[in-house]
Motif scaffolding. Structure first.
Motif, PDB file in Angstrom:
ATOM      1  N   LYS A 498      19.404 -12.692   6.309  1.00 49.09           N
ATOM      2  CA  LYS A 498      18.705 -13.690   5.503  1.00 49.09           C
ATOM      3  C   LYS A 498      19.131 -13.602   4.035  1.00 49.09           C
ATOM      4  O   LYS A 498      19.431 -14.631   3.402  1.00 49.09           O
ATOM      5  CB  LYS A 498      17.194 -13.483   5.623  1.00 49.09           C
ATOM      6  CG  LYS A 498      16.331 -14.478   4.837  1.00 49.09           C
ATOM      7  CD  LYS A 498      14.854 -14.235   5.126  1.00 49.09           C
ATOM      8  CE  LYS A 498      13.967 -15.253   4.443  1.00 49.09           C
ATOM      9  NZ  LYS A 498      13.934 -15.062   2.964  1.00 49.09           N
ATOM     10  N   GLN A 578       5.182 -23.989  12.579  1.00 51.43           N
ATOM     11  CA  GLN A 578       5.517 -22.581  12.536  1.00 51.43           C
ATOM     12  C   GLN A 578       4.513 -21.750  13.333  1.00 51.43           C
ATOM     13  O   GLN A 578       3.341 -22.101  13.450  1.00 51.43           O
ATOM     14  CB  GLN A 578       5.544 -22.091  11.088  1.00 51.43           C
ATOM     15  CG  GLN A 578       6.661 -22.697  10.254  1.00 51.43           C
ATOM     16  CD  GLN A 578       6.716 -22.108   8.859  1.00 51.43           C
ATOM     17  OE1 GLN A 578       6.045 -21.123   8.561  1.00 51.43           O
ATOM     18  NE2 GLN A 578       7.525 -22.701   7.996  1.00 51.43           N
ATOM     19  N   GLN A 684      15.469 -21.552   8.414  1.00 50.64           N
ATOM     20  CA  GLN A 684      14.118 -21.017   8.407  1.00 50.64           C
ATOM     21  C   GLN A 684      13.549 -20.950   9.821  1.00 50.64           C
ATOM     22  O   GLN A 684      12.823 -20.004  10.167  1.00 50.64           O
ATOM     23  CB  GLN A 684      13.208 -21.874   7.513  1.00 50.64           C
ATOM     24  CG  GLN A 684      11.765 -21.399   7.413  1.00 50.64           C
ATOM     25  CD  GLN A 684      11.629 -20.036   6.755  1.00 50.64           C
ATOM     26  OE1 GLN A 684      12.579 -19.499   6.191  1.00 50.64           O
ATOM     27  NE2 GLN A 684      10.431 -19.451   6.832  1.00 50.64           N
ATOM     28  N   TYR A 687      15.271 -18.098  11.646  1.00 41.96           N
ATOM     29  CA  TYR A 687      14.690 -16.845  11.145  1.00 41.96           C
ATOM     30  C   TYR A 687      13.339 -16.579  11.802  1.00 41.96           C
ATOM     31  O   TYR A 687      13.074 -15.471  12.294  1.00 41.96           O
ATOM     32  CB  TYR A 687      14.551 -16.926   9.626  1.00 41.96           C
ATOM     33  CG  TYR A 687      13.801 -15.770   9.013  1.00 41.96           C
ATOM     34  CD1 TYR A 687      14.444 -14.572   8.720  1.00 41.96           C
ATOM     35  CD2 TYR A 687      12.431 -15.874   8.724  1.00 41.96           C
ATOM     36  CE1 TYR A 687      13.753 -13.506   8.160  1.00 41.96           C
ATOM     37  CE2 TYR A 687      11.739 -14.811   8.170  1.00 41.96           C
ATOM     38  CZ  TYR A 687      12.405 -13.629   7.887  1.00 41.96           C
ATOM     39  OH  TYR A 687      11.707 -12.576   7.328  1.00 41.96           O
TER      40      TYR A 687
END
Length: 708
Positions: A498, A578, A684, A687
């Motif tokens: 990252k 998310q 994102q 990740y």
């Protein structure tokens, strides 16, 4: 450099120009001086390869069963393509050689450049240069000829058979099958003070056994055979029989039962059936033992690939120690290896050696290939290509190109990119891939791809433990990266990636292909992002044994990291939000594989998901079944072949073949680079999916809910 290869489909044998094999951790690169042909094993492979499909099928009934199972689960056409792709690849021959160390990987202290060594195993093939793990490599003692050391691996097979027989000074042993391994067995038994009888159907080998030191050597067709051996053993029968023959006949194991004394031992070294009659083995209470190749450590990944040694106090004779013991016997002058060496061919004439074996045009025992050690050899193979590069298309390099990459990644990459370089671990595989998909060059070193200024896009499809290393190197060199799942194997690695990604202006894509499947895309159109959804996802993953590389925590990371990440990512994609909370429970198993589990996920928009990943189900059941519930509607994806939408009416969409989105993900990735667009999966999300997978393991270990 040159490597001897065999095409399993056509039977064609050729000396193929290939790159150096990869120098993996714990390995050494060796320039061969001599390699030894195993006439029985390798001759059988060559003979089978030259048969038609029916003949091949008769030789490999277990593989035929695997093909039939694949047809049931994957369909006829995909299975046919997979089989043809495997058959049409050049495979290496050979597994016993000797030469000079030219390079060593980091962390190896046992060897140095310039050492002369004997090598064994699958990597010790007939090639100018081989890459061998340290535990299958031994130094050649002073005074031992390199050509004699090339016998080490095959001699270890014979030696391990003797160890299984557990014979002592003055005892008697019969050796059935007097090929190279049989002759080596006789010589080593004599060194140990054992009285030996040799048996073979070939009179020439019977006579040769007498030169090797057999006290008695008899043709199998001799009517007086059993009486002669009974008399030789003092009327009791021999203490042990070692079978080094290779045949489909039951005769060797039946004969062994008659020749052994009561409480004797029968050791199977060669390839023979074991469906013997009960009478002799029962009445005499005989022991039947199998001898596993070169000795303890064989087929153990920890020992052979990772270099984990067995303590000598618990395992006296390993593969490596057997090889050393043979070389010490040679150094002492107790073995006559020159006697066994009936032929030496220049490596460039290797095909003549195999033709002699197949034709049986002249008697042979030990057949060596001699290499030209004075010629210059290149580690990279450059291939001339007569083609026009695609305008503005990404220039592509591949690190790793196994069956998955060949089936799903390479055909699409070739369509939308310019294929520049490919690196895999074995030279023959790399050359085959380079030829098949039009690469400019082939190499065994992944760093060559990373450091090539002409390559701007790198695909990484190696085993999982190498993903992090090559992803990080690629990012630091400003490359666009497509890496097959998983992105990495630890949270620390994820954070390093990252940090590096955020410094670069490149694309980093992980192969979460199910997002791009047509049925999933249809579901995304059906439900709005803000609608809370309930997702129920059942994966009938099937059993994978604990010794498979994907189950290895150091290499594959286990199935949660290696496979479940797919399903976590897809659940998040469908939810459109998310992940906030994770809890997981695993079913206990003796091996602690953690591959039958249930995961519960919560999302910021109120969605929830249950992922049921089962390794203990029936393989006939389809693999994946996905249900999505929202706003009075239900969508069901059945194994990525059929989509059913339940609303005011039922709509069905069925594909001709399974489509999990592999082609579309590669196409969109390469087009996004060409057109300067955002990458298909935002980093994102990559990740978070990867982090959530690590948290699944944490939840299992702590038996708690984890907030993300």
């Amino acid at each position: 450099m040159l490597q001897l290869t065999q095409n399993l489909k056509s039977g064609t044998m050729e000396l193929l120009e290939v790159p150096f094999p990869a120098l993996s951790k714990g390995y050494v690169l060796v320039r061969n001086h001599f390699s030894l042909i195993s006439a029985g094993t390798e001759g059988g492979k060559v003979k089978t390869a030259r048969k038609g499909y029916i003949g091949k099928a008769k030789e490999k009934p277990e593989q035929v069963k695997q093909v039939l199972d694949s047809i049931k689960t994957e369909g006829l056409i995909p299975t046919y393509k997979k089989v043809m792709n495997k058959l049409d690849a050049p495979v290496p021959l050979g597994y016993s050689c000797a030469g000079e160390v030219i390079k060593i990987s980091k962390g190896i202290s046992e060897f140095k450049i310039g050492d002369y060594v004997a090598c064994g195993g699958n990597g010790a093939c007939h090639a100018d240069v081989v890459s061998v793990p340290k535990n299958l490599c031994v130094k050649i003692p002073s005074g031992v000829k390199i050509e004699h050391a090339a016998y080490s691996t095959i001699a270890s097979i014979a030696l391990q058979g003797i160890r299984q027989a557990d014979l002592h000074l003055g005892e008697t042993c019969t050796v059935i099958g007097l090929g190279l391994i049989g002759q080596l067995t006789i010589q080593m038994l004599k060194v140990a003070g054992v009285n030996v009888v040799g048996i073979d159907i070939n009179e020439g080998m019977v006579e040769f056994a007498k030169k090797s030191g057999a006290n008695l050597a008899i043709n199998r067709s001799d009517d007086k055979l059993e009486n002669a051996i009974l008399e030789f053993s003092g009327g009791h029968g021999v203490d042990s029989v070692i079978i080094t023959a290779g045949t489909n006949s039951l005769d060797p194991v039946e004969l062994a039962g008659r020749l052994c004394r009561k409480k004797g031992k029968v050791i199977i070294v060669g390839t023979v059936p074991t469906g013997f009659s009960r009478e002799n083995y029962y009445k005499k209470e005989l022991e039947l033992r199998m001898s596993c190749s070169y000795g303890p450590g064989r087929y153990d990944t920890d020992y052979e690939e990772k270099g984990v040694e067995y303590p000598i106090g618990y395992v006296r004779w390993t593969e490596n120690r057997n090889m050393q013991a043979f070389l010490q016997m040679v150094a002492s002058g107790k073995l006559n290896i020159d006697l066994l060496t009936t032929h030496i061919f220049d490596f460039k004439d290797a095909k003549k050696a195999y033709q002699m074996i197949l034709d049986r045009s002249e008697p042979y025992v030990g057949i060596l290939l001699k290499y030209n050690i004075d010629k210059e050899i290149a580690p990279i193979v450059k291939l001339s290509r007569d083609y026009k590069p695609k305008k503005d298309a990404p220039n592509v390099g591949f690190i790793g190109a196994g069956s998955f990459a060949q089936k799903f990644l390479l055909p699409i990459a070739e369509k939308y990119g310019n294929m520049i370089g490919v690196a895999t671990a074995s030279g023959n595989d790399t050359r085959n891939i380079a030829d098949k998909y039009g690469f400019n060059y082939a190499t065994g070193n992944g760093d060559d791809i990373i450091n090539d200024e002409n390559i701007n896009t790198v695909f990484i499809a190696t085993r999982h433990n190498l993903h992090f290393e090559f992803v990080l190197k690629g990012l630091r060199n400003g490359k666009h990266i497509f890496v097959e799942k998983p992105l990495c194997m630890t949270e620390q690695e994820l954070e390093e990636i990252k940090q590096e990604y955020e410094k670069q202006n490149v694309h980093l894509m992980v192969g979460f292909n199910r997002r791009f499947a047509p049925h999933i895309q249809k579901i995304k159109e059906l439900f709005s992002e803000n609608q809370p959804k309930a997702v129920n996802y059942r994966i009938n993953a099937g059993f994978i044994p604990k010794d498979h590389w994907i189950q290895d925590k150091d290499i594959g990371g286990g199935r949660i990291i290696g496979e479940v990440c797919h399903f976590v990512d897809l659940a998040m994609f469908i939810a459109g939000a998310q992940i906030t909370d994770i809890s997981a429970n695993v079913m206990d198993d003796a091996n602690n594989l953690m591959d039958t589990l249930i995961i519960n996920l919560s999302f910021t928009n109120g969605s929830v998901a249950a992922i049921s990943y089962f390794s203990n189900g029936c393989k006939v059941l389809r693999k994946e079944y996905l249900e999505v519930y929202s706003a009075g509607m239900t969508a069901i994806v059945d194994d990525f072949k059929e989509l059913r939408i339940y609303g005011k009416k039922v709509r069905r969409t069925r594909l001709l073949s399974q489509n999990k989105g592999h082609a579309k993900e590669v196409e969109l990735f390469l087009k996004s680079i060409k057109n300067g667009e955002a990458q298909p999966i935002p980093f994102q999300e990559i990740y978070l999916s990867t982090l959530a997978t690590f948290k699944v393991i944490e939840s299992i270990k702590t038996k708690s809910n984890i907030a993300l």
